[in-house]
Design a protein around this motif. Structure first.
Motif, short mmCIF file in Angstrom:
data_model
loop_
_atom_site.label_atom_id
_atom_site.label_comp_id
_atom_site.label_asym_id
_atom_site.label_seq_id
_atom_site.Cartn_x
_atom_site.Cartn_y
_atom_site.Cartn_z
N ASN A 142 0.81 -1.23 0.00
CA ASN A 142 0.00 0.00 0.00
C ASN A 142 0.84 1.26 0.00
N ASN A 143 2.12 1.15 0.32
CA ASN A 143 2.98 2.33 0.37
C ASN A 143 4.09 2.29 -0.68
N GLN A 144 3.83 1.55 -1.75
CA GLN A 144 4.75 1.52 -2.87
C GLN A 144 4.71 2.84 -3.62
N HIS A 145 5.86 3.29 -4.08
CA HIS A 145 5.92 4.53 -4.86
C HIS A 145 5.05 4.38 -6.09
N GLU A 146 4.50 5.47 -6.54
CA GLU A 146 3.61 5.42 -7.69
C GLU A 146 4.30 4.87 -8.94
N ASN A 147 5.65 4.97 -8.98
CA ASN A 147 6.37 4.46 -10.16
C ASN A 147 6.77 2.99 -10.02
N GLY A 192 8.68 1.81 -7.50
CA GLY A 192 9.86 1.70 -6.65
C GLY A 192 9.52 2.01 -5.21
N TYR A 193 10.52 2.51 -4.47
CA TYR A 193 10.31 2.89 -3.07
C TYR A 193 11.19 4.08 -2.74
N MET A 194 10.82 4.75 -1.64
CA MET A 194 11.56 5.93 -1.23
C MET A 194 11.60 6.00 0.29
N TYR A 195 12.57 6.75 0.82
CA TYR A 195 12.67 6.96 2.26
C TYR A 195 11.31 7.37 2.82
N SER A 196 11.02 6.87 4.03
CA SER A 196 9.76 7.16 4.72
C SER A 196 8.55 6.65 3.95
N TYR A 197 8.79 5.80 2.97
CA TYR A 197 7.71 5.25 2.14
C TYR A 197 6.91 6.37 1.45
N LYS A 198 7.62 7.41 1.01
CA LYS A 198 6.95 8.45 0.24
C LYS A 198 6.53 7.89 -1.12
N LYS A 199 5.36 8.29 -1.56
CA LYS A 199 4.78 7.71 -2.77
C LYS A 199 4.98 8.55 -4.03
N THR A 200 5.49 9.76 -3.88
CA THR A 200 5.67 10.63 -5.05
C THR A 200 7.06 11.23 -5.04
N ASP A 238 10.99 11.79 -5.97
CA ASP A 238 12.16 10.95 -6.21
C ASP A 238 11.96 9.57 -5.61
N SER A 239 12.67 8.59 -6.14
CA SER A 239 12.65 7.24 -5.56
C SER A 239 14.08 6.73 -5.44
N ASN A 240 14.27 5.72 -4.59
CA ASN A 240 15.60 5.23 -4.26
C ASN A 240 15.65 3.72 -4.53
N PHE A 241 16.55 3.31 -5.42
CA PHE A 241 16.61 1.90 -5.81
C PHE A 241 17.06 1.01 -4.65
N SER A 242 17.95 1.51 -3.82
CA SER A 242 18.41 0.74 -2.67
C SER A 242 17.29 0.56 -1.65
N ASN A 243 16.46 1.59 -1.48
CA ASN A 243 15.30 1.45 -0.60
C ASN A 243 14.39 0.31 -1.04
N ALA A 244 14.33 0.14 -2.36
CA ALA A 244 13.38 -0.83 -2.91
C ALA A 244 13.82 -2.27 -2.72
N GLU A 261 4.02 -6.91 -10.00
CA GLU A 261 4.02 -6.53 -11.41
C GLU A 261 4.58 -5.12 -11.60
N LYS A 262 4.17 -4.20 -10.73
CA LYS A 262 4.69 -2.83 -10.81
C LYS A 262 6.20 -2.81 -10.56
N SER A 263 6.67 -3.64 -9.66
CA SER A 263 8.09 -3.67 -9.32
C SER A 263 8.92 -4.15 -10.51
N VAL A 264 8.47 -5.24 -11.14
CA VAL A 264 9.20 -5.77 -12.29
C VAL A 264 9.19 -4.76 -13.44
N ALA A 265 8.04 -4.14 -13.67
CA ALA A 265 7.94 -3.13 -14.73
C ALA A 265 8.89 -1.97 -14.47
N HIS A 266 9.01 -1.59 -13.19
CA HIS A 266 9.91 -0.49 -12.82
C HIS A 266 11.36 -0.83 -13.14
N MET A 267 11.76 -2.04 -12.79
CA MET A 267 13.15 -2.43 -13.05
C MET A 267 13.44 -2.51 -14.54
#
Length: 521
Positions: free
Chosen positions: A289-294, A296-304, A306-312, A337-343
Protein backbone atom coordinates in the motif's frame (compact mmCIF):
# COMPACT_ATOMS: atom_id res chain seq x y z
CA UNK A 1 -12.97 -145.74 58.66
CA UNK A 2 -10.72 -144.08 56.23
CA UNK A 3 -11.56 -143.34 52.70
CA UNK A 4 -9.28 -141.86 49.96
CA UNK A 5 -9.96 -138.23 49.12
CA UNK A 6 -10.83 -137.75 45.38
CA UNK A 7 -10.37 -134.16 44.05
CA UNK A 8 -12.14 -134.82 40.76
CA UNK A 9 -15.26 -135.96 42.50
CA UNK A 10 -15.77 -132.52 43.93
CA UNK A 11 -14.75 -130.54 40.73
CA UNK A 12 -11.46 -129.28 42.09
CA UNK A 13 -9.13 -127.73 39.29
CA UNK A 14 -5.66 -128.83 38.84
CA UNK A 15 -2.79 -126.31 39.01
CA UNK A 16 -2.25 -126.40 35.22
CA UNK A 17 -5.90 -125.60 34.56
CA UNK A 18 -5.79 -122.75 37.05
CA UNK A 19 -2.77 -121.19 35.35
CA UNK A 20 -4.46 -121.39 31.97
CA UNK A 21 -7.57 -119.66 33.24
CA UNK A 22 -5.53 -116.87 34.84
CA UNK A 23 -3.59 -116.33 31.61
CA UNK A 24 -6.81 -115.98 29.62
CA UNK A 25 -8.15 -113.47 32.15
CA UNK A 26 -5.08 -111.28 31.90
CA UNK A 27 -5.31 -111.21 28.11
CA UNK A 28 -8.97 -110.22 28.22
CA UNK A 29 -8.28 -107.52 30.79
CA UNK A 30 -5.47 -106.05 28.67
CA UNK A 31 -7.69 -106.08 25.61
CA UNK A 32 -10.47 -104.25 27.44
CA UNK A 33 -8.03 -101.65 28.77
CA UNK A 34 -6.43 -100.74 25.41
CA UNK A 35 -9.48 -100.73 23.20
CA UNK A 36 -10.91 -97.40 24.46
CA UNK A 37 -7.71 -95.27 24.10
CA UNK A 38 -6.92 -96.72 20.70
CA UNK A 39 -10.38 -95.90 19.40
CA UNK A 40 -10.19 -92.35 20.87
CA UNK A 41 -6.79 -91.74 19.33
CA UNK A 42 -7.98 -92.86 15.92
CA UNK A 43 -10.99 -90.56 16.13
CA UNK A 44 -8.77 -87.57 16.98
CA UNK A 45 -6.42 -88.32 14.13
CA UNK A 46 -9.36 -88.45 11.73
CA UNK A 47 -10.64 -85.09 13.05
CA UNK A 48 -7.21 -83.45 12.60
CA UNK A 49 -6.89 -84.78 9.06
CA UNK A 50 -10.32 -83.44 8.18
CA UNK A 51 -9.54 -80.05 9.71
CA UNK A 52 -6.43 -79.69 7.57
CA UNK A 53 -8.63 -79.72 4.45
CA UNK A 54 -10.88 -76.97 5.76
CA UNK A 55 -10.19 -73.43 4.39
CA UNK A 56 -11.48 -70.51 6.43
CA UNK A 57 -12.47 -67.17 4.88
CA UNK A 58 -9.86 -64.48 5.34
CA UNK A 59 -11.23 -61.12 6.34
CA UNK A 60 -9.86 -58.34 4.15
CA UNK A 61 -8.13 -55.44 5.82
CA UNK A 62 -9.83 -52.10 5.65
CA UNK A 63 -7.86 -50.11 3.08
CA UNK A 64 -9.60 -46.87 3.86
CA UNK A 65 -7.69 -45.89 6.93
CA UNK A 66 -7.42 -42.16 7.43
CA UNK A 67 -4.36 -40.93 9.23
CA UNK A 68 -4.16 -37.36 10.35
CA UNK A 69 -1.00 -35.74 11.57
CA UNK A 70 -1.32 -33.01 14.07
CA UNK A 71 1.23 -30.28 13.48
CA UNK A 72 2.77 -28.96 16.58
CA UNK A 73 2.45 -25.21 16.73
CA UNK A 74 5.91 -23.89 17.08
CA UNK A 75 7.18 -20.37 16.72
CA UNK A 76 10.64 -21.27 15.61
CA UNK A 77 12.60 -20.32 12.66
CA UNK A 78 15.80 -21.02 10.78
CA UNK A 79 19.39 -20.09 8.52
CA UNK A 80 20.59 -16.85 7.32
CA UNK A 81 19.72 -14.38 4.44
CA UNK A 82 21.61 -11.25 3.31
CA UNK A 83 21.54 -8.30 5.75
CA UNK A 84 20.45 -4.82 4.68
CA UNK A 85 22.12 -1.47 4.97
CA UNK A 86 22.22 -0.29 8.60
CA UNK A 87 20.04 2.80 9.18
CA UNK A 88 20.69 5.57 11.72
CA UNK A 89 19.46 5.41 15.32
CA UNK A 90 16.02 6.32 16.53
CA UNK A 91 14.51 7.11 19.96
CA UNK A 92 14.99 4.38 22.53
CA UNK A 93 12.38 1.70 22.39
CA UNK A 94 11.35 -0.97 24.81
CA UNK A 95 13.02 -4.16 23.61
CA UNK A 96 11.22 -6.52 25.92
CA UNK A 97 9.81 -9.27 23.76
CA UNK A 98 6.11 -9.93 23.74
CA UNK A 99 5.70 -13.65 23.46
CA UNK A 100 3.44 -15.75 21.34
CA UNK A 101 4.29 -18.70 23.49
CA UNK A 102 5.52 -18.07 27.07
CA UNK A 103 8.16 -20.75 26.66
CA UNK A 104 9.75 -18.98 23.73
CA UNK A 105 11.10 -15.97 25.58
CA UNK A 106 13.00 -17.76 28.30
CA UNK A 107 16.57 -16.58 28.62
CA UNK A 108 18.82 -19.15 27.02
CA UNK A 109 22.38 -19.79 28.10
CA UNK A 110 24.05 -20.96 24.94
CA UNK A 111 27.51 -21.37 26.41
CA UNK A 112 26.76 -25.01 27.16
CA UNK A 113 24.58 -25.71 24.12
CA UNK A 114 27.00 -24.36 21.53
CA UNK A 115 30.10 -26.46 21.17
CA UNK A 116 33.48 -24.82 20.81
CA UNK A 117 34.37 -27.20 18.04
CA UNK A 118 32.15 -26.75 15.00
CA UNK A 119 30.62 -30.00 13.82
CA UNK A 120 30.31 -30.77 10.14
CA UNK A 121 27.42 -28.65 8.94
CA UNK A 122 25.83 -31.51 7.04
CA UNK A 123 25.67 -33.57 10.22
CA UNK A 124 23.47 -31.09 12.03
CA UNK A 125 19.82 -31.88 11.42
CA UNK A 126 18.10 -28.70 10.27
CA UNK A 127 14.64 -28.47 11.73
CA UNK A 128 12.62 -27.42 8.72
CA UNK A 129 9.82 -29.90 9.19
CA UNK A 130 8.32 -29.15 5.78
CA UNK A 131 11.52 -30.21 4.02
CA UNK A 132 11.91 -33.79 5.16
CA UNK A 133 10.36 -35.53 2.16
CA UNK A 134 11.75 -33.43 -0.66
CA UNK A 135 13.89 -34.97 -3.36
CA UNK A 136 17.63 -34.46 -3.29
CA UNK A 137 18.99 -31.30 -4.80
CA UNK A 138 20.85 -33.22 -7.49
CA UNK A 139 17.49 -34.51 -8.73
CA UNK A 140 15.79 -31.12 -8.88
CA UNK A 141 15.86 -29.16 -12.10
CA UNK A 142 16.27 -25.39 -11.87
CA UNK A 143 12.95 -23.63 -11.49
CA UNK A 144 11.95 -21.18 -14.17
CA UNK A 145 9.26 -19.57 -12.05
CA UNK A 146 10.65 -18.91 -8.59
CA UNK A 147 7.62 -16.98 -7.43
CA UNK A 148 5.31 -19.94 -7.79
CA UNK A 149 7.74 -22.76 -7.08
CA UNK A 150 6.78 -24.75 -3.99
CA UNK A 151 10.31 -26.15 -4.06
CA UNK A 152 12.05 -22.80 -3.66
CA UNK A 153 13.17 -23.64 -0.12
CA UNK A 154 13.46 -27.39 -0.65
CA UNK A 155 17.24 -27.42 -0.86
CA UNK A 156 17.46 -26.44 2.82
CA UNK A 157 16.61 -29.98 3.95
CA UNK A 158 19.49 -32.07 5.36
CA UNK A 159 20.13 -34.40 2.42
CA UNK A 160 19.40 -31.82 -0.27
CA UNK A 161 21.68 -29.32 1.44
CA UNK A 162 24.61 -31.75 1.46
CA UNK A 163 24.03 -32.52 -2.22
CA UNK A 164 23.75 -28.85 -3.14
CA UNK A 165 27.04 -28.05 -1.42
CA UNK A 166 28.76 -30.76 -3.46
CA UNK A 167 26.96 -29.92 -6.69
CA UNK A 168 27.61 -26.19 -6.64
CA UNK A 169 31.12 -26.18 -5.23
CA UNK A 170 30.78 -25.40 -1.53
CA UNK A 171 33.90 -26.29 0.43
CA UNK A 172 33.94 -28.05 3.80
CA UNK A 173 36.19 -25.36 5.23
CA UNK A 174 33.80 -22.59 4.18
CA UNK A 175 30.83 -24.44 5.69
CA UNK A 176 32.76 -24.79 8.94
CA UNK A 177 33.24 -20.99 8.87
CA UNK A 178 29.48 -20.71 8.49
CA UNK A 179 29.01 -22.96 11.51
CA UNK A 180 31.29 -20.74 13.57
CA UNK A 181 29.25 -17.71 12.50
CA UNK A 182 25.98 -19.36 13.57
CA UNK A 183 27.52 -20.19 16.94
CA UNK A 184 28.72 -16.60 17.35
CA UNK A 185 25.26 -15.24 16.58
CA UNK A 186 23.74 -17.63 19.13
CA UNK A 187 26.14 -16.50 21.84
CA UNK A 188 25.49 -12.83 21.07
CA UNK A 189 21.70 -12.86 21.07
CA UNK A 190 20.21 -10.42 23.57
CA UNK A 191 18.31 -11.88 26.56
CA UNK A 192 15.02 -10.64 25.08
CA UNK A 193 15.63 -12.61 21.86
CA UNK A 194 16.76 -9.70 19.68
CA UNK A 195 20.16 -8.93 18.17
CA UNK A 196 22.10 -5.69 18.02
CA UNK A 197 21.58 -2.46 19.88
CA UNK A 198 21.03 0.53 17.61
CA UNK A 199 18.81 -1.26 15.09
CA UNK A 200 17.24 -4.35 16.71
CA UNK A 201 14.58 -4.71 13.98
CA UNK A 202 17.16 -4.96 11.20
CA UNK A 203 19.71 -7.03 13.09
CA UNK A 204 17.13 -9.50 14.44
CA UNK A 205 15.63 -9.97 10.98
CA UNK A 206 19.04 -10.58 9.42
CA UNK A 207 19.99 -13.10 12.09
CA UNK A 208 16.71 -15.01 11.78
CA UNK A 209 17.05 -15.03 7.99
CA UNK A 210 20.53 -16.48 8.39
CA UNK A 211 19.34 -19.36 10.55
CA UNK A 212 16.38 -20.00 8.24
CA UNK A 213 18.69 -20.09 5.22
CA UNK A 214 20.63 -22.84 6.96
CA UNK A 215 17.41 -24.81 7.47
CA UNK A 216 17.02 -24.04 11.19
CA UNK A 217 13.61 -23.57 12.80
CA UNK A 218 12.38 -23.73 16.37
CA UNK A 219 12.70 -27.51 16.23
CA UNK A 220 16.41 -27.40 15.57
CA UNK A 221 18.32 -29.35 18.19
CA UNK A 222 21.25 -26.93 18.20
CA UNK A 223 19.62 -23.54 17.56
CA UNK A 224 15.91 -24.09 18.16
CA UNK A 225 15.54 -21.85 21.24
CA UNK A 226 17.64 -19.13 19.63
CA UNK A 227 15.48 -19.08 16.51
CA UNK A 228 12.22 -19.28 18.45
CA UNK A 229 13.04 -16.23 20.54
CA UNK A 230 14.04 -14.25 17.46
CA UNK A 231 10.82 -15.10 15.62
CA UNK A 232 8.76 -14.23 18.66
CA UNK A 233 10.02 -10.66 18.40
CA UNK A 234 9.31 -10.54 14.67
CA UNK A 235 5.72 -11.64 15.32
CA UNK A 236 5.30 -9.04 18.05
CA UNK A 237 6.51 -6.28 15.75
CA UNK A 238 4.37 -7.53 12.86
CA UNK A 239 1.26 -7.35 15.03
CA UNK A 240 1.99 -3.80 16.22
CA UNK A 241 0.38 -2.10 13.24
CA UNK A 242 0.08 1.23 15.08
CA UNK A 243 3.88 1.59 14.94
CA UNK A 244 4.25 0.97 11.19
CA UNK A 245 6.61 1.42 9.48
CA UNK A 246 8.80 -0.57 11.85
CA UNK A 247 12.26 0.46 12.94
CA UNK A 248 14.22 3.11 14.82
CA UNK A 249 15.85 4.67 11.78
CA UNK A 250 13.24 7.38 11.21
CA UNK A 251 12.95 7.99 7.46
CA UNK A 252 15.36 5.12 6.76
CA UNK A 253 13.04 2.60 8.37
CA UNK A 254 12.07 1.70 4.81
CA UNK A 255 14.93 -0.80 5.18
CA UNK A 256 14.01 -2.01 8.66
CA UNK A 257 10.31 -2.58 8.01
CA UNK A 258 11.09 -4.50 4.81
CA UNK A 259 13.55 -6.75 6.63
CA UNK A 260 11.02 -7.68 9.29
CA UNK A 261 8.48 -8.52 6.56
CA UNK A 262 11.12 -10.56 4.72
CA UNK A 263 12.06 -12.62 7.79
CA UNK A 264 8.43 -13.16 8.81
CA UNK A 265 7.58 -14.43 5.33
CA UNK A 266 10.41 -16.96 5.28
CA UNK A 267 9.61 -18.04 8.84
CA UNK A 268 5.98 -18.68 7.93
CA UNK A 269 6.99 -20.53 4.76
CA UNK A 270 9.35 -22.86 6.63
CA UNK A 271 7.33 -23.54 9.78
CA UNK A 272 3.73 -23.31 8.60
CA UNK A 273 2.95 -21.75 12.00
CA UNK A 274 -0.40 -20.03 11.57
CA UNK A 275 0.46 -17.48 14.29
CA UNK A 276 2.94 -15.95 11.86
CA UNK A 277 0.50 -15.41 9.02
CA UNK A 278 -1.21 -12.30 10.40
CA UNK A 279 2.01 -10.41 11.24
CA UNK A 280 3.39 -11.40 7.81
CA UNK A 281 0.27 -10.14 6.07
CA UNK A 282 0.30 -6.93 8.12
CA UNK A 283 3.87 -6.02 7.14
CA UNK A 284 3.45 -7.05 3.50
CA UNK A 285 0.17 -5.16 3.13
CA UNK A 286 1.88 -2.00 4.38
CA UNK A 287 4.67 -2.46 1.81
CA UNK A 288 2.19 -2.94 -1.02
CA UNK A 289 0.00 0.00 0.00
CA UNK A 290 2.98 2.33 0.37
CA UNK A 291 4.75 1.52 -2.87
CA UNK A 292 5.92 4.53 -4.86
CA UNK A 293 3.61 5.42 -7.69
CA UNK A 294 6.37 4.46 -10.16
CA UNK A 295 6.74 0.95 -8.71
CA UNK A 296 9.86 1.70 -6.65
CA UNK A 297 10.31 2.89 -3.07
CA UNK A 298 11.56 5.93 -1.23
CA UNK A 299 12.67 6.96 2.26
CA UNK A 300 9.76 7.16 4.72
CA UNK A 301 7.71 5.25 2.14
CA UNK A 302 6.95 8.45 0.24
CA UNK A 303 4.78 7.71 -2.77
CA UNK A 304 5.67 10.63 -5.05
CA UNK A 305 8.72 12.54 -6.25
CA UNK A 306 12.16 10.95 -6.21
CA UNK A 307 12.65 7.24 -5.56
CA UNK A 308 15.60 5.23 -4.26
CA UNK A 309 16.61 1.90 -5.81
CA UNK A 310 18.41 0.74 -2.67
CA UNK A 311 15.30 1.45 -0.60
CA UNK A 312 13.38 -0.83 -2.91
CA UNK A 313 15.62 -3.89 -2.78
CA UNK A 314 14.60 -5.29 0.63
CA UNK A 315 10.95 -4.54 -0.06
CA UNK A 316 11.14 -6.45 -3.35
CA UNK A 317 12.82 -9.40 -1.65
CA UNK A 318 10.12 -9.45 1.02
CA UNK A 319 7.47 -9.59 -1.73
CA UNK A 320 9.20 -12.61 -3.21
CA UNK A 321 9.36 -14.44 0.13
CA UNK A 322 5.72 -13.59 0.91
CA UNK A 323 4.52 -14.86 -2.47
CA UNK A 324 6.34 -18.17 -2.00
CA UNK A 325 4.99 -18.44 1.56
CA UNK A 326 1.41 -18.20 0.32
CA UNK A 327 0.65 -14.68 1.46
CA UNK A 328 -2.94 -13.86 0.48
CA UNK A 329 -2.75 -10.06 0.66
CA UNK A 330 -4.85 -9.02 -2.38
CA UNK A 331 -2.53 -6.14 -3.30
CA UNK A 332 0.61 -8.32 -3.56
CA UNK A 333 0.35 -9.58 -7.18
CA UNK A 334 -0.13 -6.07 -8.57
CA UNK A 335 2.71 -4.71 -6.44
CA UNK A 336 5.04 -7.37 -7.86
CA UNK A 337 4.02 -6.53 -11.41
CA UNK A 338 4.69 -2.83 -10.81
CA UNK A 339 8.09 -3.67 -9.32
CA UNK A 340 9.20 -5.77 -12.29
CA UNK A 341 7.94 -3.13 -14.73
CA UNK A 342 9.91 -0.49 -12.82
CA UNK A 343 13.15 -2.43 -13.05
CA UNK A 344 12.72 -3.12 -16.75
CA UNK A 345 11.95 0.53 -17.45
CA UNK A 346 14.91 1.95 -15.57
CA UNK A 347 17.59 -0.56 -16.57
CA UNK A 348 20.27 1.25 -18.56
CA UNK A 349 23.29 -0.07 -20.45
CA UNK A 350 25.29 -0.15 -17.22
CA UNK A 351 22.77 -0.77 -14.48
CA UNK A 352 20.23 0.97 -12.26
CA UNK A 353 19.98 4.34 -10.56
CA UNK A 354 20.60 4.95 -6.87
CA UNK A 355 18.45 8.10 -6.73
CA UNK A 356 16.15 8.34 -9.71
CA UNK A 357 16.85 12.06 -10.15
CA UNK A 358 20.60 11.42 -10.41
CA UNK A 359 21.97 10.57 -13.84
CA UNK A 360 25.17 9.26 -15.38
CA UNK A 361 27.06 6.58 -13.47
CA UNK A 362 25.41 3.34 -12.44
CA UNK A 363 27.11 1.82 -9.43
CA UNK A 364 28.01 -1.92 -9.29
CA UNK A 365 26.01 -2.25 -6.06
CA UNK A 366 22.76 -1.16 -7.69
CA UNK A 367 23.57 -3.29 -10.72
CA UNK A 368 23.83 -6.38 -8.50
CA UNK A 369 20.68 -5.42 -6.58
CA UNK A 370 18.64 -5.06 -9.77
CA UNK A 371 19.84 -8.27 -11.38
CA UNK A 372 19.11 -10.36 -8.28
CA UNK A 373 15.68 -8.82 -7.72
CA UNK A 374 14.73 -9.38 -11.36
CA UNK A 375 15.85 -13.01 -11.04
CA UNK A 376 13.87 -13.56 -7.85
CA UNK A 377 10.74 -11.86 -9.16
CA UNK A 378 10.66 -14.02 -12.28
CA UNK A 379 12.28 -11.72 -14.87
CA UNK A 380 15.57 -13.61 -15.12
CA UNK A 381 15.21 -14.06 -18.88
CA UNK A 382 14.64 -10.38 -19.60
CA UNK A 383 17.35 -9.01 -21.95
CA UNK A 384 18.28 -6.30 -19.42
CA UNK A 385 18.81 -8.87 -16.69
CA UNK A 386 21.03 -10.98 -18.95
CA UNK A 387 23.00 -7.98 -20.21
CA UNK A 388 23.69 -6.56 -16.76
CA UNK A 389 24.49 -10.02 -15.43
CA UNK A 390 27.18 -10.28 -18.10
CA UNK A 391 28.62 -7.01 -16.87
CA UNK A 392 28.81 -8.32 -13.30
CA UNK A 393 30.78 -11.44 -14.24
CA UNK A 394 33.06 -9.67 -16.71
CA UNK A 395 33.72 -6.33 -15.02
CA UNK A 396 32.56 -6.36 -11.42
CA UNK A 397 34.45 -9.53 -10.54
CA UNK A 398 37.54 -7.32 -10.54
CA UNK A 399 36.13 -5.65 -7.42
CA UNK A 400 36.00 -8.97 -5.58
CA UNK A 401 38.90 -8.08 -3.28
CA UNK A 402 38.67 -7.86 0.51
CA UNK A 403 39.84 -4.25 0.82
CA UNK A 404 38.67 -0.70 1.24
CA UNK A 405 37.07 0.37 -2.03
CA UNK A 406 36.65 4.03 -1.20
CA UNK A 407 33.87 6.19 0.12
CA UNK A 408 30.19 6.31 -0.74
CA UNK A 409 30.56 7.19 -4.41
CA UNK A 410 33.27 4.60 -5.13
CA UNK A 411 32.36 1.35 -6.89
CA UNK A 412 31.43 -1.24 -4.25
CA UNK A 413 32.08 1.32 -1.52
CA UNK A 414 29.65 -0.59 0.69
CA UNK A 415 31.63 -3.72 0.07
CA UNK A 416 29.64 -6.43 1.87
CA UNK A 417 26.34 -5.00 0.66
CA UNK A 418 27.57 -5.22 -2.94
CA UNK A 419 29.19 -8.64 -2.42
CA UNK A 420 26.00 -10.09 -0.90
CA UNK A 421 23.89 -9.23 -3.95
CA UNK A 422 26.54 -9.98 -6.57
CA UNK A 423 27.30 -13.44 -5.15
CA UNK A 424 23.63 -14.43 -5.28
CA UNK A 425 23.13 -12.96 -8.76
CA UNK A 426 26.08 -14.90 -10.18
CA UNK A 427 24.94 -18.11 -8.46
CA UNK A 428 21.55 -17.75 -10.16
CA UNK A 429 23.38 -17.60 -13.51
CA UNK A 430 25.36 -20.75 -12.79
CA UNK A 431 27.83 -22.36 -15.17
CA UNK A 432 31.45 -21.33 -15.54
CA UNK A 433 30.62 -17.80 -14.34
CA UNK A 434 29.66 -19.21 -10.96
CA UNK A 435 32.63 -21.59 -10.85
CA UNK A 436 35.06 -18.70 -11.17
CA UNK A 437 33.26 -16.42 -8.71
CA UNK A 438 32.77 -19.22 -6.21
CA UNK A 439 36.48 -19.95 -5.82
CA UNK A 440 37.27 -16.31 -5.06
CA UNK A 441 34.50 -15.34 -2.67
CA UNK A 442 34.71 -18.46 -0.48
CA UNK A 443 38.42 -17.99 0.11
CA UNK A 444 37.92 -14.33 0.96
CA UNK A 445 35.33 -15.09 3.61
CA UNK A 446 37.31 -17.95 5.16
CA UNK A 447 40.55 -15.94 5.26
CA UNK A 448 38.97 -12.83 6.79
CA UNK A 449 36.77 -14.32 9.51
CA UNK A 450 37.66 -13.43 13.08
CA UNK A 451 38.70 -16.45 15.21
CA UNK A 452 35.59 -15.86 17.36
CA UNK A 453 33.35 -16.46 14.35
CA UNK A 454 32.24 -12.97 13.27
CA UNK A 455 33.23 -10.76 10.33
CA UNK A 456 33.86 -7.03 9.99
CA UNK A 457 33.48 -5.26 6.66
CA UNK A 458 36.70 -4.05 5.06
CA UNK A 459 34.87 -0.77 4.34
CA UNK A 460 36.16 0.94 7.46
CA UNK A 461 36.08 4.67 6.69
CA UNK A 462 32.67 5.62 7.93
CA UNK A 463 30.78 3.48 5.45
CA UNK A 464 29.72 0.06 6.69
CA UNK A 465 31.54 -0.14 10.00
CA UNK A 466 31.34 3.18 11.80
CA UNK A 467 28.12 4.85 10.80
CA UNK A 468 25.59 6.23 13.22
CA UNK A 469 24.38 3.33 15.38
CA UNK A 470 26.22 0.75 13.30
CA UNK A 471 29.26 0.64 15.54
CA UNK A 472 30.38 -2.36 17.56
CA UNK A 473 27.71 -5.06 17.97
CA UNK A 474 25.40 -3.88 15.17
CA UNK A 475 28.36 -3.72 12.81
CA UNK A 476 29.40 -7.25 13.77
CA UNK A 477 25.90 -8.67 13.40
CA UNK A 478 25.39 -6.88 10.07
CA UNK A 479 28.73 -8.00 8.63
CA UNK A 480 28.43 -11.54 9.98
CA UNK A 481 24.94 -12.16 8.64
CA UNK A 482 25.81 -10.81 5.18
CA UNK A 483 28.85 -13.05 4.96
CA UNK A 484 27.07 -16.09 6.42
CA UNK A 485 24.18 -15.68 4.01
CA UNK A 486 26.62 -15.80 1.12
CA UNK A 487 27.90 -19.15 2.39
CA UNK A 488 24.32 -20.52 2.32
CA UNK A 489 23.93 -19.55 -1.33
CA UNK A 490 24.30 -23.18 -2.46
CA UNK A 491 21.04 -24.23 -0.85
CA UNK A 492 19.23 -21.08 0.21
CA UNK A 493 17.14 -20.89 -2.96
CA UNK A 494 16.97 -23.18 -5.94
CA UNK A 495 18.54 -21.60 -9.02
CA UNK A 496 15.91 -19.62 -10.88
CA UNK A 497 17.75 -19.63 -14.18
CA UNK A 498 20.84 -20.97 -15.88
CA UNK A 499 22.10 -18.55 -18.50
CA UNK A 500 24.39 -20.14 -21.08
CA UNK A 501 27.31 -18.15 -22.28
CA UNK A 502 26.66 -16.82 -25.75
CA UNK A 503 30.31 -16.90 -26.71
CA UNK A 504 30.15 -13.31 -27.90
CA UNK A 505 33.45 -11.45 -27.87
CA UNK A 506 31.93 -8.01 -27.83
CA UNK A 507 33.27 -5.87 -24.98
CA UNK A 508 30.86 -4.99 -22.21
CA UNK A 509 30.04 -1.33 -21.59
CA UNK A 510 32.78 0.23 -19.50
CA UNK A 511 31.86 1.63 -16.11
CA UNK A 512 32.97 5.23 -16.08
CA UNK A 513 33.22 7.51 -13.10
CA UNK A 514 30.32 9.89 -12.65
CA UNK A 515 28.79 12.37 -10.27
CA UNK A 516 26.18 10.14 -8.70
CA UNK A 517 26.81 9.64 -4.99
CA UNK A 518 25.78 6.29 -3.62
CA UNK A 519 24.52 5.93 -0.06
CA UNK A 520 22.73 2.67 0.61
CA UNK A 521 22.05 3.57 4.22
Amino acid sequence: MSEEFDDESYGVLSSEELKEIQEQYRKQKLKDTLTGPIISTCIHIIIIICASFFKGETKAKNANVEISQKMEEVIDEPPPPPPPPPPPPEPEMDTEAETINPDITETVDVTEDIATEVDEITDEPPAAEVMDDVELMSDVKPSTSPLTSAKMFSSRSPNAKANAIRKYGGSGVAQQSLGKALDWLAKNQNPDGTWGSGHPHSMTSLAVLTYLAHGETGKSKRYGKIVSKGISNLAKWGNSTSSFPLGRAKERNVYEHALVAYALSEAYAMTGNFNLKTPMNNTIRFICNNQHENGGYMYSYKKTGDSNFSNACWNWQSMKAAKVAGCDVPELPAAIEKSVAHMKKHATATGFYYRLQNKDKRDPSMRAVGVLCMQLLGAQDDPACRRLGNLIVKEDIKLLKWEEHGKHNAPAGFYLYWMYYATQAVFQRGGSDWTKWNKIFQKQLVDNQHPDGYWLSPATKGIETDRNAMIDIDNKVYSTTLCALQLTVYYRYLPSSVIKKSGATKASPKVNDGEEIIDIF
